[in-house]
Design a protein around this motif. Structure first.
Motif, PDB file in Angstrom:
ATOM      1  N   GLY A 304       0.369  -7.894   0.788  1.00  0.00           N
ATOM      2  CA  GLY A 304       1.422  -7.780  -0.243  1.00  0.00           C
ATOM      3  C   GLY A 304       2.507  -6.693   0.064  1.00  0.00           C
ATOM      4  O   GLY A 304       2.256  -5.970   1.246  1.00  0.00           O
ATOM      5  N   LEU A 305       3.456  -6.820  -0.791  1.00  0.00           N
ATOM      6  CA  LEU A 305       4.712  -5.873  -0.621  1.00  0.00           C
ATOM      7  C   LEU A 305       4.355  -4.761  -1.605  1.00  0.00           C
ATOM      8  O   LEU A 305       4.414  -5.102  -2.817  1.00  0.00           O
ATOM      9  N   VAL A 306       4.140  -3.789  -1.082  1.00  0.00           N
ATOM     10  CA  VAL A 306       3.801  -2.670  -1.922  1.00  0.00           C
ATOM     11  C   VAL A 306       4.866  -1.647  -2.473  1.00  0.00           C
ATOM     12  O   VAL A 306       5.750  -1.256  -1.461  1.00  0.00           O
ATOM     13  N   PRO A 307       5.017  -1.656  -3.614  1.00  0.00           N
ATOM     14  CA  PRO A 307       6.350  -1.028  -4.089  1.00  0.00           C
ATOM     15  C   PRO A 307       6.145   0.694  -3.689  1.00  0.00           C
ATOM     16  O   PRO A 307       5.166   1.457  -3.806  1.00  0.00           O
ATOM     17  N   GLU A 308       7.329   1.218  -3.441  1.00  0.00           N
ATOM     18  CA  GLU A 308       7.151   2.594  -2.705  1.00  0.00           C
ATOM     19  C   GLU A 308       8.383   3.397  -3.445  1.00  0.00           C
ATOM     20  O   GLU A 308       9.402   3.025  -3.921  1.00  0.00           O
ATOM     21  N   ASP A 309       7.871   4.646  -3.754  1.00  0.00           N
ATOM     22  CA  ASP A 309       8.960   5.641  -4.557  1.00  0.00           C
ATOM     23  C   ASP A 309      10.036   5.812  -3.679  1.00  0.00           C
ATOM     24  O   ASP A 309      11.216   5.719  -4.306  1.00  0.00           O
ATOM     25  N   SER A 310      10.263   5.767  -2.334  1.00  0.00           N
ATOM     26  CA  SER A 310      11.208   5.757  -1.585  1.00  0.00           C
ATOM     27  C   SER A 310      11.564   4.610  -1.022  1.00  0.00           C
ATOM     28  O   SER A 310      10.613   4.249  -0.113  1.00  0.00           O
ATOM     29  N   ASN A 311      12.552   3.796  -1.105  1.00  0.00           N
ATOM     30  CA  ASN A 311      12.726   2.812  -0.311  1.00  0.00           C
ATOM     31  C   ASN A 311      14.270   2.606  -0.212  1.00  0.00           C
ATOM     32  O   ASN A 311      15.364   2.206  -1.123  1.00  0.00           O
ATOM     33  N   GLU A 312      14.518   2.801   1.260  1.00  0.00           N
ATOM     34  CA  GLU A 312      16.140   2.685   1.476  1.00  0.00           C
ATOM     35  C   GLU A 312      16.908   1.386   1.315  1.00  0.00           C
ATOM     36  O   GLU A 312      17.967   1.126   0.680  1.00  0.00           O
ATOM     37  N   ALA A 313      16.001   0.337   1.558  1.00  0.00           N
ATOM     38  CA  ALA A 313      16.380  -1.137   1.395  1.00  0.00           C
ATOM     39  C   ALA A 313      16.708  -1.483  -0.272  1.00  0.00           C
ATOM     40  O   ALA A 313      17.773  -2.145  -0.492  1.00  0.00           O
ATOM     41  N   ARG A 314      15.913  -0.969  -1.058  1.00  0.00           N
ATOM     42  CA  ARG A 314      16.232  -0.999  -2.420  1.00  0.00           C
ATOM     43  C   ARG A 314      17.358  -0.406  -2.828  1.00  0.00           C
ATOM     44  O   ARG A 314      18.160  -0.794  -3.648  1.00  0.00           O
ATOM     45  N   ARG A 315      17.723   1.129  -2.507  1.00  0.00           N
ATOM     46  CA  ARG A 315      19.077   1.770  -3.028  1.00  0.00           C
ATOM     47  C   ARG A 315      19.963   0.904  -2.271  1.00  0.00           C
ATOM     48  O   ARG A 315      20.957   0.830  -2.816  1.00  0.00           O
ATOM     49  N   MET A 343       9.055  -0.586   7.929  1.00  0.00           N
ATOM     50  CA  MET A 343      10.226  -0.678   7.470  1.00  0.00           C
ATOM     51  C   MET A 343      10.241  -0.469   5.854  1.00  0.00           C
ATOM     52  O   MET A 343       9.265  -0.780   5.255  1.00  0.00           O
ATOM     53  N   ASP A 344      11.478  -0.146   5.319  1.00  0.00           N
ATOM     54  CA  ASP A 344      11.525  -0.209   3.734  1.00  0.00           C
ATOM     55  C   ASP A 344      12.183  -1.660   3.621  1.00  0.00           C
ATOM     56  O   ASP A 344      13.079  -2.318   4.673  1.00  0.00           O
ATOM     57  N   VAL A 345      11.604  -2.299   2.786  1.00  0.00           N
ATOM     58  CA  VAL A 345      11.735  -3.841   2.513  1.00  0.00           C
ATOM     59  C   VAL A 345      12.156  -4.168   1.013  1.00  0.00           C
ATOM     60  O   VAL A 345      11.332  -3.718   0.248  1.00  0.00           O
ATOM     61  N   VAL A 346      12.905  -5.088   0.987  1.00  0.00           N
ATOM     62  CA  VAL A 346      13.014  -5.891  -0.385  1.00  0.00           C
ATOM     63  C   VAL A 346      13.292  -7.246  -0.328  1.00  0.00           C
ATOM     64  O   VAL A 346      13.611  -7.646   0.833  1.00  0.00           O
ATOM     65  N   VAL A 347      12.845  -7.950  -1.539  1.00  0.00           N
ATOM     66  CA  VAL A 347      13.167  -9.270  -1.228  1.00  0.00           C
ATOM     67  C   VAL A 347      14.345  -9.720  -2.101  1.00  0.00           C
ATOM     68  O   VAL A 347      14.391  -9.197  -3.445  1.00  0.00           O
ATOM     69  N   CYS A 348      15.184 -10.431  -1.819  1.00  0.00           N
ATOM     70  CA  CYS A 348      16.509 -10.723  -2.663  1.00  0.00           C
ATOM     71  C   CYS A 348      17.156 -12.013  -2.076  1.00  0.00           C
ATOM     72  O   CYS A 348      17.618 -11.802  -0.822  1.00  0.00           O
ATOM     73  N   GLY A 349      17.251 -13.051  -2.853  1.00  0.00           N
ATOM     74  CA  GLY A 349      18.046 -14.315  -2.177  1.00  0.00           C
ATOM     75  C   GLY A 349      18.252 -15.167  -3.334  1.00  0.00           C
ATOM     76  O   GLY A 349      17.887 -15.308  -4.455  1.00  0.00           O
ATOM     77  N   PRO A 350      19.219 -16.123  -2.756  1.00  0.00           N
ATOM     78  CA  PRO A 350      19.857 -17.252  -3.804  1.00  0.00           C
ATOM     79  C   PRO A 350      18.906 -18.092  -3.932  1.00  0.00           C
ATOM     80  O   PRO A 350      18.157 -18.621  -3.373  1.00  0.00           O
ATOM     81  N   GLY A 351      19.026 -18.784  -5.353  1.00  0.00           N
ATOM     82  CA  GLY A 351      18.139 -19.708  -5.967  1.00  0.00           C
ATOM     83  C   GLY A 351      16.859 -19.182  -6.878  1.00  0.00           C
ATOM     84  O   GLY A 351      16.795 -17.912  -6.850  1.00  0.00           O
ATOM     85  N   ASP A 352      16.417 -20.010  -7.550  1.00  0.00           N
ATOM     86  CA  ASP A 352      15.381 -19.673  -8.612  1.00  0.00           C
ATOM     87  C   ASP A 352      13.994 -20.227  -7.773  1.00  0.00           C
ATOM     88  O   ASP A 352      14.017 -21.570  -7.561  1.00  0.00           O
ATOM     89  N   ILE A 353      12.951 -19.590  -8.090  1.00  0.00           N
ATOM     90  CA  ILE A 353      11.554 -19.738  -7.338  1.00  0.00           C
ATOM     91  C   ILE A 353      11.108 -20.992  -8.269  1.00  0.00           C
ATOM     92  O   ILE A 353      10.227 -21.697  -7.599  1.00  0.00           O
TER      93      ILE A 353
END
Length: 385
Positions: A304-315, A343-353
């Motif tokens: 899984g993708l674990v939420p992190e307190d510090s995440n540069e990709a999120r910022r 790596m700092d990672v986020v998921v973000c893209g066009p379209g609806d799952i």
């Protein structure tokens, strides 16, 4: 820029990259586009020789920078009621229809269309494109890609996985572990059940135990779990076995999955089922037929993708989108594999799952425009990464 993205998306949809088939033509198309922008491009061929990951780099070959990632494979269209050819893009009502338009060739088209702008803006840190095979069947390609990058010692700073999120920022999701458990018994006549080992009957007992574990997991959710539902889930996806009414079935198989919220849950499920087979089912089967077997194939165990307190990709994505929060989703992606590299990672893209995997899959033109806007903003920040 939107017209160029539409044109490329139309071309990508035309490649029938169902997971069972080759993706090499699509990889060659993308490689050519990126090479034309000055990227260093490598196609990493899989052991079968029929599929490949594409890893391309703009800028210096050094640590840091960002990875833009998407998978090239799509799910089948068999037995789906499409209103148009699923492998020919069709625009209707400001929507672009076609298999993979949403999941996730729309993002790939947008990212590659922006490559000339990225090439003009990239500075001291690289921008990478990572396009993988077989995400839909266990994130196999991404696993191979990440292992290769680890062996080479390459350490990008962050990654954006462009799965369809309606351009919402996703910072966490559950893992996805898929298995096929096969039962090998002894065929016989239905009138003499004690002389055979009915694989279907033992598979039914196994499923019953799976469902009991499923209920038990509800009470094991972490107190602070943000997932919906907050516990690890189990799903029995398929059951096959037997042939006719009066024959003891010699073979059966169960396809099942779990979506763990924590590693300890996955360990609990696997250890419990292994002990159940070893201590209860197999002794009963082998008392009649010593060669009876129960085998479990690991189709895929995607972290899984674990939420992190510090995440540069999120910022970074919050800055680019104007969002002030990030969310969690129940579906899985390749993001956790990239996170495993540090790596700092986020998921973000066009379209609806909600459109993914369905007949008449589409991505809204407005979603592609929003994605292009974010990527354009990213281009302007490459010198800062």
């Amino acid at each position: 820029m939107i017209d160029a993205t539409k044109a490329l998306l139309s071309e990508l949809i035309g490649f029938e990259t169902v997971s069972a088939d080759s993706n090499l033509e699509m990889i060659a198309c993308l490689a050519g586009r990126l090479e034309d922008c000055g990227a260093k491009v490598e196609a990493m061929i899989d052991p079968s020789g029929k599929k490949a990951n594409l890893f391309a780099t703009l800028g210096p070959e050094r640590d840091g920078g960002i990875v833009l990632s998407g998978h090239t494979d799509v799910v089948p269209v068999t037995d789906q009621d499409w209103h148009s050819d699923p492998f020919v893009m069709e625009e209707r009502d400001a929507r672009l229809y076609g298999r993979g338009s949403c999941d996730m060739k729309g993002f790939i088209a947008a990212a590659v269309t922006m490559a000339p702008e990225f090439a003009a803006q990239v500075a001291e840190r690289p921008l990478h494109f990572a396009f993988t095979y077989d995400e839909e069947t266990g994130c196999v390609g991404a696993g191979h890609l990440v292992q290769t990058l680890k062996e080479r010692g390459l350490k990008p700073r962050m990654a954006l996985i462009g799965e369809p999120t309606s351009m919402r920022i996703i910072e966490g999701h559950k893992g996805c572990h898929e298995y096929t458990t096969r039962f090998h018994g002894l065929e016989g006549h239905g009138s003499a059940p004690d002389l055979g080992v009915n694989a279907v009957e033992y598979a039914v007992r196994y499923v019953a135990r799976l469902l009991a574990v499923k209920d038990q997991l509800r009470g094991m959710a972490p107190v602070d779990s943000r997932f919906d539902p907050p516990w690890t889930t189990v799903n029995v996806g398929a059951f096959q076995g037997g042939s006719v009414h009066n024959v003891i079935a010699p073979k059966a198989e169960v396809a099942w999955e779990m979506r763990p919220v924590q590693t300890s849950d996955a360990d609990f499920v696997k250890q419990h089922l292994q002990a159940y087979c070893r201590d209860e089912l197999l002794p009963l089967m082998r008392a009649v037929y010593p060669d009876a077997k129960i085998d479990t194939e690991v189709v895929g165990e995607v972290v899984g993708l674990v939420p992190e307190d510090s995440n540069e990709a999120r910022r970074l994505l919050m800055d680019l989108t104007g969002a002030n929060s990030a969310e969690l989703v129940p579906f899985g992606t390749e993001a956790g594999l990239f996170q495993s590299m540090g790596m700092d990672v986020v998921v973000c893209g066009p379209g609806d799952i909600a459109q993914a995997h369905k007949a008449n899959e589409f991505v809204a033109v407005a979603q592609l425009e929003a994605c292009l806007g974010v990527l354009d903003g990213l281009a302007g920040k490459l010198a800062e990464l």
